[in-house]
Design a protein around this motif. Sequence first.
Motif, PDB file in Angstrom:
ATOM      1  N   LYS A   1       0.824  -1.194   0.000  1.00 60.71           N
ATOM      2  CA  LYS A   1       0.000   0.000   0.000  1.00 60.71           C
ATOM      3  C   LYS A   1       0.862   1.248   0.000  1.00 60.71           C
ATOM      4  O   LYS A   1       0.562   2.238  -0.696  1.00 60.71           O
ATOM      5  CB  LYS A   1      -0.929   0.011   1.212  1.00 60.71           C
ATOM      6  N   ILE A   2       1.949   1.195   0.797  1.00 62.79           N
ATOM      7  CA  ILE A   2       2.845   2.352   0.848  1.00 62.79           C
ATOM      8  C   ILE A   2       3.461   2.603  -0.510  1.00 62.79           C
ATOM      9  O   ILE A   2       3.542   3.745  -0.980  1.00 62.79           O
ATOM     10  CB  ILE A   2       3.928   2.114   1.924  1.00 62.79           C
ATOM     11  N   ILE A   3       3.879   1.532  -1.183  1.00 61.48           N
ATOM     12  CA  ILE A   3       4.465   1.675  -2.531  1.00 61.48           C
ATOM     13  C   ILE A   3       3.439   2.264  -3.495  1.00 61.48           C
ATOM     14  O   ILE A   3       3.743   3.146  -4.293  1.00 61.48           O
ATOM     15  CB  ILE A   3       4.974   0.311  -3.031  1.00 61.48           C
ATOM     16  N   HIS A   4       2.219   1.782  -3.403  1.00 59.52           N
ATOM     17  CA  HIS A   4       1.154   2.275  -4.299  1.00 59.52           C
ATOM     18  C   HIS A   4       0.890   3.748  -4.050  1.00 59.52           C
ATOM     19  O   HIS A   4       0.764   4.552  -4.996  1.00 59.52           O
ATOM     20  CB  HIS A   4      -0.109   1.448  -4.054  1.00 59.52           C
ATOM     21  N   TYR A   5       0.834   4.147  -2.753  1.00 57.38           N
ATOM     22  CA  TYR A   5       0.557   5.539  -2.428  1.00 57.38           C
ATOM     23  C   TYR A   5       1.698   6.435  -2.900  1.00 57.38           C
ATOM     24  O   TYR A   5       1.461   7.563  -3.385  1.00 57.38           O
ATOM     25  CB  TYR A   5       0.346   5.705  -0.921  1.00 57.38           C
ATOM     26  N   ARG A   6       2.928   5.963  -2.767  1.00 55.26           N
ATOM     27  CA  ARG A   6       4.062   6.758  -3.251  1.00 55.26           C
ATOM     28  C   ARG A   6       3.980   6.958  -4.768  1.00 55.26           C
ATOM     29  O   ARG A   6       4.273   8.038  -5.286  1.00 55.26           O
ATOM     30  CB  ARG A   6       5.371   6.049  -2.869  1.00 55.26           C
ATOM     31  N   SER A   7       3.596   5.872  -5.437  1.00 52.65           N
ATOM     32  CA  SER A   7       3.459   5.962  -6.894  1.00 52.65           C
ATOM     33  C   SER A   7       2.368   6.971  -7.279  1.00 52.65           C
ATOM     34  O   SER A   7       2.517   7.767  -8.213  1.00 52.65           O
ATOM     35  CB  SER A   7       3.117   4.578  -7.457  1.00 52.65           C
ATOM     36  N   GLU A   8       1.272   6.949  -6.523  1.00 51.14           N
ATOM     37  CA  GLU A   8       0.189   7.890  -6.795  1.00 51.14           C
ATOM     38  C   GLU A   8       0.657   9.312  -6.545  1.00 51.14           C
ATOM     39  O   GLU A   8       0.339  10.230  -7.297  1.00 51.14           O
ATOM     40  CB  GLU A   8      -1.001   7.567  -5.894  1.00 51.14           C
ATOM     41  N   VAL A   9       1.435   9.499  -5.464  1.00 49.41           N
ATOM     42  CA  VAL A   9       1.940  10.842  -5.145  1.00 49.41           C
ATOM     43  C   VAL A   9       2.837  11.345  -6.242  1.00 49.41           C
ATOM     44  O   VAL A   9       2.754  12.505  -6.676  1.00 49.41           O
ATOM     45  CB  VAL A   9       2.686  10.826  -3.786  1.00 49.41           C
ATOM     46  N   ILE A  10       3.709  10.472  -6.753  1.00 46.33           N
ATOM     47  CA  ILE A  10       4.622  10.870  -7.829  1.00 46.33           C
ATOM     48  C   ILE A  10       3.828  11.242  -9.087  1.00 46.33           C
ATOM     49  O   ILE A  10       4.119  12.237  -9.758  1.00 46.33           O
ATOM     50  CB  ILE A  10       5.611   9.734  -8.129  1.00 46.33           C
ATOM     51  N   THR A  11       2.789  10.437  -9.341  1.00 43.27           N
ATOM     52  CA  THR A  11       1.946  10.711 -10.529  1.00 43.27           C
ATOM     53  C   THR A  11       1.273  12.060 -10.403  1.00 43.27           C
ATOM     54  O   THR A  11       1.267  12.881 -11.342  1.00 43.27           O
ATOM     55  CB  THR A  11       0.896   9.604 -10.686  1.00 43.27           C
ATOM     56  N   PHE A  12       0.686  12.344  -9.244  1.00 41.87           N
ATOM     57  CA  PHE A  12       0.031  13.624  -9.045  1.00 41.87           C
ATOM     58  C   PHE A  12       1.020  14.775  -9.078  1.00 41.87           C
ATOM     59  O   PHE A  12       0.684  15.882  -9.559  1.00 41.87           O
ATOM     60  CB  PHE A  12      -0.741  13.616  -7.720  1.00 41.87           C
ATOM     61  N   GLN A  13       2.229  14.557  -8.549  1.00 41.15           N
ATOM     62  CA  GLN A  13       3.250  15.605  -8.603  1.00 41.15           C
ATOM     63  C   GLN A  13       3.624  15.939 -10.039  1.00 41.15           C
ATOM     64  O   GLN A  13       3.774  17.104 -10.407  1.00 41.15           O
ATOM     65  CB  GLN A  13       4.503  15.138  -7.819  1.00 41.15           C
ATOM     66  N   ASN A  14       3.749  14.869 -10.865  1.00 42.15           N
ATOM     67  CA  ASN A  14       4.056  15.104 -12.288  1.00 42.15           C
ATOM     68  C   ASN A  14       2.923  15.861 -12.990  1.00 42.15           C
ATOM     69  O   ASN A  14       3.146  16.771 -13.795  1.00 42.15           O
ATOM     70  CB  ASN A  14       4.304  13.772 -12.990  1.00 42.15           C
ATOM     71  N   LYS A  15       1.675  15.469 -12.661  1.00 40.54           N
ATOM     72  CA  LYS A  15       0.524  16.161 -13.253  1.00 40.54           C
ATOM     73  C   LYS A  15       0.484  17.609 -12.823  1.00 40.54           C
ATOM     74  O   LYS A  15       0.190  18.510 -13.625  1.00 40.54           O
ATOM     75  CB  LYS A  15      -0.780  15.458 -12.861  1.00 40.54           C
ATOM     76  N   LEU A  16       0.779  17.847 -11.539  1.00 45.76           N
ATOM     77  CA  LEU A  16       0.771  19.208 -11.031  1.00 45.76           C
ATOM     78  C   LEU A  16       1.843  20.046 -11.711  1.00 45.76           C
ATOM     79  O   LEU A  16       1.596  21.205 -12.096  1.00 45.76           O
ATOM     80  CB  LEU A  16       0.961  19.190  -9.510  1.00 45.76           C
ATOM     81  N   LYS A  17       3.009  19.441 -11.876  1.00 46.80           N
ATOM     82  CA  LYS A  17       4.095  20.146 -12.531  1.00 46.80           C
ATOM     83  C   LYS A  17       3.730  20.499 -13.977  1.00 46.80           C
ATOM     84  O   LYS A  17       3.972  21.602 -14.456  1.00 46.80           O
ATOM     85  CB  LYS A  17       5.350  19.272 -12.491  1.00 46.80           C
TER      86      LYS A  17
END
Length: 281
Positions: free
Chosen positions: A22-38
């Motif tokens: 779950k932690i790995i999945h959440y980190r991946s989601e965070v990275i994805t959202f960070q890229n989208k935000l950027k």
Amino acid sequence: MSRGKFDDDFQNKDSKLQLQQKIIHYRSEVITFQNKLKKTVQELEKEKIRNQYLQEKLFEAQNTNLESYEKEISSLQIKLLASEVALEEEKKRVKLIQEKLIQSTQIEKQVIEAKPEPLLGLQSYFNYSFLYTPEEERIEEETGYHDISIIGDCLIENYGTADLHQPIICIRITPHTAGHISGKIATNRLGLNDEADDNSRQEEWHFVHDDWKERIKKNGEYWIKPQKTSIIQPKSKLTFSNFELTLRSPLEHQSIILEAFAYCKEFPNGIPSLNKIIINL
């Protein structure tokens, strides 16, 4: 190690593994959202730059090219108005041409459909021959008198394009005491021979007037009309056939004239025959 302790250890490991996933999945989601935000921030910056560029161009157009655009628009409006006027005039001209064409077509149709005025045409003439035998020459030498017989036909012709109605012939001898006419003329309205075959006999004639004898005696006029034919069609003929004119005169210089007049409803005043029979004695 007891069975219960083993199970507890296995469950703890499984829970940890799930938690790590779950932690790995959440980190991946965070990275994805960070890229989208950027990416969104970058696009926003581009839109700001584009908006600024468009505002500058709009300002430039409003302040530098507005007068040119207004002139061009005014010129286009004038051209459009002229085109509309020309189009209206062209429509009027086309409508006028169409009306003239329809009118010409109607006139042409009327001319084609119009029937020519009927032509009334009536004429009459004689076909005849003289009969003079040696016996008549002997009688002439002995008595000073001679008989002359003329056998002929009197024909009425319709050379027009319309029917002629109620035909009548008047044959006149001048002088009226010079001779007499005989032929197929009935003295009553029943005809000469009502028992004869209608297809084989010729046209029979009868006298027009009840006082026909007085008219012959006084004027030498034979007024006759056909027994059956009341209409002469165009380009048709009606014939008073094989009449005989018998003349008896002393041997003196005298002219005898036989002439005819054709009448019908359309020509009540009569038409003189094309030829006459003239005998000079």
